[in-house]
Design a protein around this motif. Sequence first.
Motif, PDB file in Angstrom:
ATOM      1  N   SER A 111       0.841  -1.194   0.000  1.00  0.00           N
ATOM      2  CA  SER A 111       0.000   0.000   0.000  1.00  0.00           C
ATOM      3  C   SER A 111       0.870   1.235   0.000  1.00  0.00           C
ATOM      4  O   SER A 111       2.045   1.198   0.412  1.00  0.00           O
ATOM      5  CB  SER A 111      -0.922   0.023   1.227  1.00  0.00           C
ATOM      6  N   GLU A 112       0.282   2.329  -0.457  1.00  0.00           N
ATOM      7  CA  GLU A 112       0.976   3.614  -0.419  1.00  0.00           C
ATOM      8  C   GLU A 112      -0.038   4.731  -0.243  1.00  0.00           C
ATOM      9  O   GLU A 112      -1.224   4.574  -0.574  1.00  0.00           O
ATOM     10  CB  GLU A 112       1.805   3.832  -1.687  1.00  0.00           C
ATOM     11  N   LEU A 113       0.438   5.835   0.313  1.00  0.00           N
ATOM     12  CA  LEU A 113      -0.379   7.036   0.406  1.00  0.00           C
ATOM     13  C   LEU A 113      -0.077   7.888  -0.813  1.00  0.00           C
ATOM     14  O   LEU A 113       1.075   8.305  -1.020  1.00  0.00           O
ATOM     15  CB  LEU A 113      -0.059   7.823   1.678  1.00  0.00           C
ATOM     16  N   LEU A 114      -1.100   8.139  -1.635  1.00  0.00           N
ATOM     17  CA  LEU A 114      -0.930   9.015  -2.790  1.00  0.00           C
ATOM     18  C   LEU A 114      -1.361  10.427  -2.438  1.00  0.00           C
ATOM     19  O   LEU A 114      -2.360  10.632  -1.742  1.00  0.00           O
ATOM     20  CB  LEU A 114      -1.773   8.524  -3.972  1.00  0.00           C
ATOM     21  N   ILE A 115      -0.598  11.392  -2.911  1.00  0.00           N
ATOM     22  CA  ILE A 115      -0.944  12.801  -2.786  1.00  0.00           C
ATOM     23  C   ILE A 115      -1.199  13.308  -4.194  1.00  0.00           C
ATOM     24  O   ILE A 115      -0.278  13.390  -5.021  1.00  0.00           O
ATOM     25  CB  ILE A 115       0.168  13.600  -2.095  1.00  0.00           C
ATOM     26  N   LEU A 116      -2.454  13.611  -4.499  1.00  0.00           N
ATOM     27  CA  LEU A 116      -2.866  14.036  -5.829  1.00  0.00           C
ATOM     28  C   LEU A 116      -3.126  15.526  -5.862  1.00  0.00           C
ATOM     29  O   LEU A 116      -3.499  16.134  -4.848  1.00  0.00           O
ATOM     30  CB  LEU A 116      -4.148  13.294  -6.249  1.00  0.00           C
ATOM     31  N   ASP A 117      -2.968  16.121  -7.030  1.00  0.00           N
ATOM     32  CA  ASP A 117      -3.339  17.513  -7.260  1.00  0.00           C
ATOM     33  C   ASP A 117      -4.850  17.553  -7.445  1.00  0.00           C
ATOM     34  O   ASP A 117      -5.379  17.017  -8.433  1.00  0.00           O
ATOM     35  CB  ASP A 117      -2.616  18.026  -8.503  1.00  0.00           C
ATOM     36  N   ALA A 118      -5.574  18.154  -6.511  1.00  0.00           N
ATOM     37  CA  ALA A 118      -7.041  18.168  -6.586  1.00  0.00           C
ATOM     38  C   ALA A 118      -7.542  18.960  -7.781  1.00  0.00           C
ATOM     39  O   ALA A 118      -8.658  18.744  -8.257  1.00  0.00           O
ATOM     40  CB  ALA A 118      -7.628  18.737  -5.297  1.00  0.00           C
ATOM     41  N   HIS A 119      -6.723  19.880  -8.289  1.00  0.00           N
ATOM     42  CA  HIS A 119      -7.116  20.654  -9.471  1.00  0.00           C
ATOM     43  C   HIS A 119      -7.091  19.786 -10.719  1.00  0.00           C
ATOM     44  O   HIS A 119      -7.967  19.904 -11.593  1.00  0.00           O
ATOM     45  CB  HIS A 119      -6.186  21.855  -9.640  1.00  0.00           C
ATOM     46  N   ASP A 120      -6.126  18.893 -10.813  1.00  0.00           N
ATOM     47  CA  ASP A 120      -6.002  17.998 -11.961  1.00  0.00           C
ATOM     48  C   ASP A 120      -5.695  16.598 -11.440  1.00  0.00           C
ATOM     49  O   ASP A 120      -4.535  16.199 -11.317  1.00  0.00           O
ATOM     50  CB  ASP A 120      -4.896  18.475 -12.906  1.00  0.00           C
ATOM     51  N   ILE A 121      -6.742  15.836 -11.148  1.00  0.00           N
ATOM     52  CA  ILE A 121      -6.534  14.537 -10.507  1.00  0.00           C
ATOM     53  C   ILE A 121      -5.967  13.505 -11.466  1.00  0.00           C
ATOM     54  O   ILE A 121      -5.483  12.445 -11.030  1.00  0.00           O
ATOM     55  CB  ILE A 121      -7.838  14.009  -9.872  1.00  0.00           C
ATOM     56  N   THR A 122      -6.001  13.779 -12.789  1.00  0.00           N
ATOM     57  CA  THR A 122      -5.445  12.836 -13.748  1.00  0.00           C
ATOM     58  C   THR A 122      -3.948  13.015 -13.937  1.00  0.00           C
ATOM     59  O   THR A 122      -3.303  12.185 -14.594  1.00  0.00           O
ATOM     60  CB  THR A 122      -6.142  12.968 -15.114  1.00  0.00           C
ATOM     61  N   ALA A 123      -3.363  14.078 -13.386  1.00  0.00           N
ATOM     62  CA  ALA A 123      -1.917  14.271 -13.467  1.00  0.00           C
ATOM     63  C   ALA A 123      -1.215  13.226 -12.618  1.00  0.00           C
ATOM     64  O   ALA A 123      -1.800  12.672 -11.676  1.00  0.00           O
ATOM     65  CB  ALA A 123      -1.555  15.676 -12.995  1.00  0.00           C
ATOM     66  N   PRO A 124       0.052  12.927 -12.905  1.00  0.00           N
ATOM     67  CA  PRO A 124       0.785  11.985 -12.055  1.00  0.00           C
ATOM     68  C   PRO A 124       0.764  12.457 -10.603  1.00  0.00           C
ATOM     69  O   PRO A 124       0.743  13.665 -10.325  1.00  0.00           O
ATOM     70  CB  PRO A 124       2.201  12.011 -12.637  1.00  0.00           C
ATOM     71  N   PRO A 125       0.742  11.538  -9.640  1.00  0.00           N
ATOM     72  CA  PRO A 125       0.722  11.952  -8.233  1.00  0.00           C
ATOM     73  C   PRO A 125       1.871  12.890  -7.905  1.00  0.00           C
ATOM     74  O   PRO A 125       2.990  12.731  -8.414  1.00  0.00           O
ATOM     75  CB  PRO A 125       0.852  10.627  -7.478  1.00  0.00           C
ATOM     76  N   ILE A 126       1.595  13.880  -7.065  1.00  0.00           N
ATOM     77  CA  ILE A 126       2.643  14.786  -6.599  1.00  0.00           C
ATOM     78  C   ILE A 126       3.659  14.010  -5.773  1.00  0.00           C
ATOM     79  O   ILE A 126       4.866  14.240  -5.861  1.00  0.00           O
ATOM     80  CB  ILE A 126       2.013  15.925  -5.780  1.00  0.00           C
TER      81      ILE A 126
END
Length: 444
Positions: A409-424
């Motif tokens: 498992s991992e914690l993903l941090i996504l850009d909420a403005h562009d959720i389809t972008a690669p995870p931050i």
Amino acid sequence: MLAKPYLTAHYEPVPDELTAHDLTVRGSIPPELSGRYFRNGHNPKPGDVPTHWFKGAGMIHGLRLRDGRAEWYRNRWVRTPALDGAPLLREDGSMDLTASIAGTHIIEHAGRILALQEANLPFEMTPELDTVGPYDFGGKLTTAMTAHPKQDPVTGELHFFGYSPIPPHLVYYVAGPDGVILRQQIVEGAGPSLMHDFGITENYVVWLDMSVIFDHAEQSGIPYRWSDDYRPRIGILPRSGGAVTWFDVEPGALLHVSNAYEDESGRVVIEGPRFDRSAWETGWKWWIGAPGYPPSPNGGALQHRYVLDPQVGRARETMMDSLITDFPTINEDYIGRRNRYSYAVAFPGAGLEGVGILKYDNDSGTSTLAATGAGRIPGEAVFVPAAGATSEDDGYLLTIVGDAASASSELLILDAHDITAPPIAAVELPRRVPGGIHGSWIED
């Protein structure tokens, strides 16, 4: 014996507690993410086979983020009497409100971290996830407490309720920003329905008195069933007090609310994934491990909007999307106010290639799916505002993703403005984290 789906594969409980430091990070954790991400879920102890998913002991999985680092991960059972087998009902038939599973949600209010389960009192936890004990707001909370309280972003007040199959069915509470209960009110006219969630607006509290009601004949240990005979309603109660105005709606059930607000015409709007009878009974098969259960806990809830017009006394109901979703979230600075964006987990069975995170745009009526990949199952996505945010979706989504192939498992941090972008960023966790329920970001 039929394998219980909530004890296998992605939902298989972990057998112990552990602590790990200095976790591996791919990408860069935004420096403003200084705090703790806690997520609750059901994790029965080894050898315990609960009759229902919701009856498994609560376990918190937590990460400490600071200065661009993932300082630690730890998982801890909430040490309640129920963890050691204490029943909810005492021998004399009275309820032991401390015999909590404490496995649904975890929040922070007024400096206290509270693990929640709607049939019981909250359990206070330390920032390191040690259990302090049951918390009753200085003796003023005398009922159970919902697992979905709402903190008003303007007043700082915490709104919550306790519900019961026996009268009074519904009691409404308001606690101030300091955690002191300011008032409570029995909500007259509410029935013995399953009220898992609710909504608040600037001027109203919104109650869901719908089609799933108490039935002592239900043998799974969670005594609620769908009823075609019960009159489904949604009620609005002035936050200042008074009587509820009830609106008849079509048969349905909402376990979770995305948000509620008042529109420019003074109508009350509430949104969330709605179950019809087929969806509810299909999901229930998964929750109890009955033959024919679906591939995921969601039997088919679809995003709906209810518009309640106090002027004419009628409700209008609209299906917003045909994708199966659950665990809706928003930028909580918009709780009770008109929000443009909401987020949810999309489940298999909706014509998708697996699961993902979904973003709704309520202005355009469109949605965006960020698939997490084959065998990679995300959990609830918690929104955290960016430093100096200038727009509603200027921030991050935090979600724990389980990978079936690698049992990791991992914690993903996504850009909420562009959720389809690669995870931050992605924080690699030291163990597989079972699929769970709700969580919170607790800022330093």
